[in-house]
Design an enzyme around this catalytic site. Structure first.
Site, PDB file in Angstrom:
ATOM      1  N   ASP A 134       0.861  -1.183   0.000  1.00  0.00           N
ATOM      2  CA  ASP A 134       0.000   0.000   0.000  1.00  0.00           C
ATOM      3  C   ASP A 134       0.889   1.222   0.000  1.00  0.00           C
ATOM      4  O   ASP A 134       2.042   1.166   0.432  1.00  0.00           O
ATOM      5  CB  ASP A 134      -0.941   0.006   1.217  1.00  0.00           C
ATOM      6  CG  ASP A 134      -2.189   0.835   0.943  1.00  0.00           C
ATOM      7  OD1 ASP A 134      -3.200   0.270   0.509  1.00  0.00           O
ATOM      8  OD2 ASP A 134      -2.127   2.072   1.128  1.00  0.00           O
ATOM      9  N   GLU A 164     -13.387 -10.138  -8.537  1.00  0.00           N
ATOM     10  CA  GLU A 164     -13.704 -10.558  -7.175  1.00  0.00           C
ATOM     11  C   GLU A 164     -15.170 -10.244  -6.908  1.00  0.00           C
ATOM     12  O   GLU A 164     -15.661  -9.193  -7.300  1.00  0.00           O
ATOM     13  CB  GLU A 164     -12.810  -9.745  -6.231  1.00  0.00           C
ATOM     14  CG  GLU A 164     -12.998 -10.051  -4.790  1.00  0.00           C
ATOM     15  CD  GLU A 164     -12.788 -11.514  -4.517  1.00  0.00           C
ATOM     16  OE1 GLU A 164     -11.703 -12.016  -4.785  1.00  0.00           O
ATOM     17  OE2 GLU A 164     -13.744 -12.159  -4.027  1.00  0.00           O
ATOM     18  N   ARG A 168     -18.678 -10.003  -0.776  1.00  0.00           N
ATOM     19  CA  ARG A 168     -19.594  -9.088  -0.097  1.00  0.00           C
ATOM     20  C   ARG A 168     -18.957  -8.646   1.209  1.00  0.00           C
ATOM     21  O   ARG A 168     -18.373  -9.468   1.910  1.00  0.00           O
ATOM     22  CB  ARG A 168     -20.914  -9.798   0.257  1.00  0.00           C
ATOM     23  CG  ARG A 168     -21.723 -10.270  -0.896  1.00  0.00           C
ATOM     24  CD  ARG A 168     -22.720 -11.318  -0.416  1.00  0.00           C
ATOM     25  NE  ARG A 168     -22.035 -12.483   0.145  1.00  0.00           N
ATOM     26  CZ  ARG A 168     -22.617 -13.422   0.889  1.00  0.00           C
ATOM     27  NH1 ARG A 168     -23.889 -13.355   1.193  1.00  0.00           N
ATOM     28  NH2 ARG A 168     -21.921 -14.448   1.341  1.00  0.00           N
ATOM     29  N   LEU A 170     -34.507  -9.617  -2.612  1.00  0.00           N
ATOM     30  CA  LEU A 170     -35.845  -9.061  -2.776  1.00  0.00           C
ATOM     31  C   LEU A 170     -36.286  -8.411  -1.470  1.00  0.00           C
ATOM     32  O   LEU A 170     -37.472  -8.362  -1.184  1.00  0.00           O
ATOM     33  CB  LEU A 170     -36.842 -10.146  -3.184  1.00  0.00           C
ATOM     34  CG  LEU A 170     -36.784 -10.619  -4.643  1.00  0.00           C
ATOM     35  CD1 LEU A 170     -37.897 -11.632  -4.906  1.00  0.00           C
ATOM     36  CD2 LEU A 170     -36.908  -9.455  -5.630  1.00  0.00           C
ATOM     37  N   ALA A 179     -37.266  -5.400   0.195  1.00  0.00           N
ATOM     38  CA  ALA A 179     -37.633  -4.022  -0.143  1.00  0.00           C
ATOM     39  C   ALA A 179     -37.335  -3.120   1.046  1.00  0.00           C
ATOM     40  O   ALA A 179     -37.342  -3.558   2.184  1.00  0.00           O
ATOM     41  CB  ALA A 179     -39.121  -3.964  -0.487  1.00  0.00           C
ATOM     42  N   GLY A 180     -37.068  -1.863   0.761  1.00  0.00           N
ATOM     43  CA  GLY A 180     -36.792  -0.917   1.838  1.00  0.00           C
ATOM     44  C   GLY A 180     -36.056   0.297   1.296  1.00  0.00           C
ATOM     45  O   GLY A 180     -36.384   0.801   0.222  1.00  0.00           O
ATOM     46  N   GLY A 199     -26.735   0.789  -1.126  1.00  0.00           N
ATOM     47  CA  GLY A 199     -25.675   1.802  -1.050  1.00  0.00           C
ATOM     48  C   GLY A 199     -24.357   1.066  -1.063  1.00  0.00           C
ATOM     49  O   GLY A 199     -24.260  -0.029  -1.609  1.00  0.00           O
ATOM     50  N   CYS A 217     -19.907  -0.319  -3.853  1.00  0.00           N
ATOM     51  CA  CYS A 217     -19.905  -1.085  -5.107  1.00  0.00           C
ATOM     52  C   CYS A 217     -21.125  -0.836  -5.987  1.00  0.00           C
ATOM     53  O   CYS A 217     -20.998  -0.251  -7.056  1.00  0.00           O
ATOM     54  CB  CYS A 217     -19.778  -2.569  -4.815  1.00  0.00           C
ATOM     55  SG  CYS A 217     -18.210  -2.982  -4.051  1.00  0.00           S
TER      56      CYS A 217
HETATM   57  C1  UDX Z   1     -21.946  -6.169  -3.506  1.00  0.00           C
HETATM   58  C2  UDX Z   1     -22.102  -7.518  -4.220  1.00  0.00           C
HETATM   59  O1  UDX Z   1     -23.040  -8.330  -3.524  1.00  0.00           O
HETATM   60  C3  UDX Z   1     -20.767  -8.208  -4.299  1.00  0.00           C
HETATM   61  O2  UDX Z   1     -20.887  -9.417  -4.991  1.00  0.00           O
HETATM   62  C4  UDX Z   1     -19.803  -7.290  -5.015  1.00  0.00           C
HETATM   63  O3  UDX Z   1     -18.539  -7.883  -5.110  1.00  0.00           O
HETATM   64  C5  UDX Z   1     -19.720  -5.948  -4.313  1.00  0.00           C
HETATM   65  O4  UDX Z   1     -21.000  -5.381  -4.190  1.00  0.00           O
HETATM   66  P1  UDX Z   1     -21.757  -5.366  -0.973  1.00  0.00           P
HETATM   67  O5  UDX Z   1     -21.715  -3.978  -1.490  1.00  0.00           O
HETATM   68  O6  UDX Z   1     -20.803  -5.784   0.090  1.00  0.00           O
HETATM   69  O7  UDX Z   1     -21.541  -6.410  -2.167  1.00  0.00           O
HETATM   70  O8  UDX Z   1     -23.210  -5.565  -0.381  1.00  0.00           O
HETATM   71  P2  UDX Z   1     -24.519  -6.434  -0.639  1.00  0.00           P
HETATM   72  O9  UDX Z   1     -24.684  -7.377   0.480  1.00  0.00           O
HETATM   73  O10 UDX Z   1     -24.581  -6.956  -1.996  1.00  0.00           O
HETATM   74  O11 UDX Z   1     -25.621  -5.284  -0.425  1.00  0.00           O
HETATM   75  C6  UDX Z   1     -25.629  -4.128  -1.253  1.00  0.00           C
HETATM   76  C7  UDX Z   1     -26.691  -3.155  -0.821  1.00  0.00           C
HETATM   77  O12 UDX Z   1     -27.964  -3.625  -1.207  1.00  0.00           O
HETATM   78  C8  UDX Z   1     -26.789  -2.884   0.679  1.00  0.00           C
HETATM   79  O13 UDX Z   1     -26.962  -1.496   0.852  1.00  0.00           O
HETATM   80  C9  UDX Z   1     -28.018  -3.646   1.100  1.00  0.00           C
HETATM   81  O14 UDX Z   1     -28.637  -3.043   2.219  1.00  0.00           O
HETATM   82  C10 UDX Z   1     -28.873  -3.544  -0.137  1.00  0.00           C
HETATM   83  N1  UDX Z   1     -29.854  -4.629  -0.287  1.00  0.00           N
HETATM   84  C11 UDX Z   1     -29.424  -5.915  -0.458  1.00  0.00           C
HETATM   85  C12 UDX Z   1     -31.227  -4.361  -0.307  1.00  0.00           C
HETATM   86  O15 UDX Z   1     -31.633  -3.201  -0.172  1.00  0.00           O
HETATM   87  N2  UDX Z   1     -32.096  -5.380  -0.497  1.00  0.00           N
HETATM   88  C13 UDX Z   1     -31.710  -6.666  -0.664  1.00  0.00           C
HETATM   89  O16 UDX Z   1     -32.566  -7.524  -0.834  1.00  0.00           O
HETATM   90  C14 UDX Z   1     -30.329  -6.942  -0.640  1.00  0.00           C
END
Ligand code: UDX
Length: 437
Positions: A32, A154, A157, A254, A256-257, A261, A264
């Site tokens: 880094d 990659e 999550r 699925l 909802a809410g 964010g 990614c």
């Molecule tokens: C995501 C992808 O899942 C992962 O494969 C990729 O490599 C990076 O981006 P991450 O950002 O860690 O991972 O979070 P994830 O668990 O996917 O959730 C993303 C967002 O979606 C969160 O803000 C979560 O609250 C929201 N979410 C997820 C919903 O609002 N509803 C859902 O049903 C699922």
């Protein structure tokens, strides 16, 4: 076989990859440019909140299989494989990805690559980046074409990073004919029998972007239906449950809410749209603009619900916000819907008190003007409305009667559809949700 490899970029992805590769028995040097970060990593201190990663880091440091440094020359001398794990955030001036960290890392490493080696990109990038970086490597490396490139996206999550790296759903290898495929198969061999898709650079790059776009679309789909449910007096939670029984659809993603964010999904769909436009196929991904718009509308809707509960104005009202991280089990507040909502209410004059089990330090730095509490009860004290915006278990399990003792008015907005409306109403609360009656 045991490999000597380097991991360039010690962020979320880089630290996880470095520690997990060491766990598989490989010898790993993490890199880094931030000397403080390198020093604390070498002392076994993890700069992020990620379950299981701290122990993995300390165990492998102690075993002598893992260490961190800052010198690209040392990296080139140490490893035969070099993983690029740099961040590719959204550019400030557009929706496109900012590739400056990735470009800088290649420019720093390549001039020292004087023997055959494999550079492996793991970052999420616009399609075409690997092709460009491969040419750059050949041009800058003394080894020339013997400094090969592969793209190996990659999918981890946050909150499940170790598990996702050590037992991935699939491995995608974007390679040219040469040694790359064999080397990477050998490196990942200790993971066991993982479905592996071998393809070209462009397809490998696109798999990642397409996967994230699909997940974002699935979330915005159910959130669009939630809007209709609210208008029609239906219940999106029961609806999603019923949809999920169809195996072609599936229940996951699925929920909802308040929507998605994090570091990614939001930036990846914007970068995907920007790249498609550059390729002259913008129309193909036009729907992702809707996905983004639906997602951002959730935040406005949460604020609207809360405003209605305080009789139309936040001015001078005490508001409790439960949640700051973009999702539970994380201290990451990048593009956090919860903090976005908290800040919007504060801008309208609300006296917002935020509590989160892990993300308070990060939230304080990014939003110094908000007030922060040390517990859910403290945040709720005297509040006229409570918003649950990140579904931490401790919030899901809140006792409505006990919390009712803290607040001035029993009014709650369930931004993640995780509370039991009947129980909260029975305890005297006015209950509002994003998508339920
Ligand atoms: C995501 C992808 O899942 C992962 O494969 C990729 O490599 C990076 O981006 P991450 O950002 O860690 O991972 O979070 P994830 O668990 O996917 O959730 C993303 C967002 O979606 C969160 O803000 C979560 O609250 C929201 N979410 C997820 C919903 O609002 N509803 C859902 O049903 C699922």
């Amino acid at each position: 076989m045991r490999h000597r490899l380097t991991v360039i970029g010690s962020g979320y992805l880089g630290i996880t990859h470095a520690a997990c590769m060491a766990e598989l028995g490989h010898e790993v040097l993490g890199l880094d440019i931030d000397e403080d970060r390198v020093r604390s990593l070498n002392q076994g201190e993890l700069p992020i909140h990620e379950q299981g990663l701290g122990e993995l880091l300390r165990r492998n440091l102690a075993a002598g299989r893992l260490r961190f440094g800052t010198d690209p020359k040392e990296a080139a001398a140490f490893g035969d494989l070099h993983f690029l794990c740099l961040g590719t955030p959204q550019r400030k001036d557009s929706g496109a990805a900012d590739l400056s960290q990735l470009d800088a890392a290649v420019a720093a490493l390549a001039p020292h690559l004087d023997r055959p080696c494999l550079v492996v990109g793991k970052s999420t990038v616009p399609v075409g980046t690997a092709e460009r970086l491969a040419a750059r490597l050949t041009e800058l490396a003394p080894a020339g074409e013997a400094a090969e490139l592969a793209w190996n996206p990659e999918f981890l999550r946050e909150g499940h990073a170790v598990e996702d790296t050590l037992s991935p759903d699939r491995i995608v290898l974007g390679v040219r004919p040469g040694r790359a495929e064999g080397l990477l198969r050998d490196l990942y061999g200790p993971l066991g029998d993982i479905p592996t898709v071998v393809t070209d650079y462009a397809t490998a790059e696109l798999v990642k972007t397409a996967a994230n776009a699909f997940l974002a679309t699935k979330i915005s789909y159910i959130n669009a239906i939630a809007e209709v449910c609210e208008a029609a007096g239906a219940d999106v939670v029961r609806l999603a449950e019923a949809l999920g029984h169809d195996e072609r659809i599936g229940r996951r993603f699925l929920a909802a809410g308040l929507g998605f964010g994090g570091g990614c999904l939001p930036k990846d769909i914007r970068a995907f749209v920007a790249r498609a436009e550059e390729l002259g196929t913008g129309e193909s991904l036009e729907f992702l603009r809707q996905v983004d718009a639906i997602n951002l509308r959730r935040r406005t809707r949460a604020v609207d619900h809360a405003r209605e509960l305080v009789a139309g104005s936040f001015a001078g009202r005490k508001v409790a916000v439960l949640g700051a991280a973009f999702k539970p089990e994380s201290d990451d507040i990048r593009d956090s819907p919860a903090l976005d909502v908290a800040a919007a209410i504060a801008r309208e004059g609300g006296q917002v008190s935020v509590y989160d089990p892990a993300a308070l330090d990060n939230a304080r730095k990014a939003f110094p003007d908000l007030a922060y509490a040390a517990s859910a009860a403290e945040a709720a004290r005297g509040a006229e409305v409570v918003l649950l915006l990140t579904e931490w278990r401790e919030f899901v399990e809140l006792d409505p009667a006990a919390l009712g003792q803290e607040v001035a008015v029993r009014a709650v907005v369930d931004g993640r559809n995780v509370l039991d409306p009947a129980a909260w109403r029975a305890a005297g609360w006015t209950y509002r949700s994003l998508g339920r009656r």
